[in-house]
Design a protein around this motif. Structure first.
Motif, PDB file in Angstrom:
ATOM      1  N   HIS A 171       0.834  -1.208   0.000  1.00 12.21           N
ATOM      2  CA  HIS A 171       0.000   0.000   0.000  1.00 12.21           C
ATOM      3  C   HIS A 171       0.863   1.250   0.000  1.00 12.21           C
ATOM      4  O   HIS A 171       0.592   2.213  -0.707  1.00 12.21           O
ATOM      5  N   LEU A 179      -5.396  -4.825  -2.816  1.00 15.44           N
ATOM      6  CA  LEU A 179      -5.189  -3.534  -2.158  1.00 15.44           C
ATOM      7  C   LEU A 179      -6.509  -2.953  -1.657  1.00 15.44           C
ATOM      8  O   LEU A 179      -7.553  -3.119  -2.276  1.00 15.44           O
ATOM      9  N   TRP A 212      -7.385   2.257   2.627  1.00 15.85           N
ATOM     10  CA  TRP A 212      -6.066   2.403   3.245  1.00 15.85           C
ATOM     11  C   TRP A 212      -5.166   3.278   2.380  1.00 15.85           C
ATOM     12  O   TRP A 212      -4.446   4.142   2.883  1.00 15.85           O
ATOM     13  N   ILE A 213      -5.197   3.095   1.080  1.00 12.55           N
ATOM     14  CA  ILE A 213      -4.401   3.938   0.178  1.00 12.55           C
ATOM     15  C   ILE A 213      -4.819   5.398   0.317  1.00 12.55           C
ATOM     16  O   ILE A 213      -3.980   6.297   0.393  1.00 12.55           O
ATOM     17  N   GLU A 237      -3.926  -0.684   8.924  1.00 16.02           N
ATOM     18  CA  GLU A 237      -5.120  -0.777   8.091  1.00 16.02           C
ATOM     19  C   GLU A 237      -6.352  -0.884   8.976  1.00 16.02           C
ATOM     20  O   GLU A 237      -6.342  -1.592   9.979  1.00 16.02           O
TER      21      GLU A 237
END
Length: 105
Positions: A22, A74, A78-79, A97
């Protein structure tokens, strides 16, 4: 456990593979835009206690090494959280996360 090699440092920064995957997305996006920023994290279990911060700049070599051969799925959330911190004055804070558990049916 993944490794982040920064500059000419011989010792890697150890980051769990999923978190590193990430982080790679956000870091690559920022560096592609020629943006400099900091990255901060808490030391993992087994390492000296504390936290560290590095300055990331497009001209400093950076290599991501993953223990697992397969890329994890992914989390967009979180990104986005990491990207939001990257755009703050404090730079990227490597946060855990947040896994949302769907309600039972």
């Amino acid at each position: 456990m993944g490794s982040l090699y920064y500059g000419d440092a011989a010792e890697p920064i150890l980051i769990e593979d999923r978190a590193l995957a990430h982080l790679k997305v956000v870091v690559a996006t920022k560096l592609r835009r020629n943006e400099s920023f900091t990255l901060s994290w808490t030391h993992p279990d087994g390492a000296a206690p504390g936290r560290s911060t590095i300055w990331l700049h497009p001209s400093i070599p950076l290599r991501f090494v993953f223990e697992e051969a397969e890329s994890p799925a992914l989390s967009r959330t979180w990104i986005e959280e990491l990207a939001h911190s990257a755009n703050s004055s404090g730079g990227i804070a490597l946060i855990d996360e947040h896994v949302e558990i769907p309600p039972e049916q």
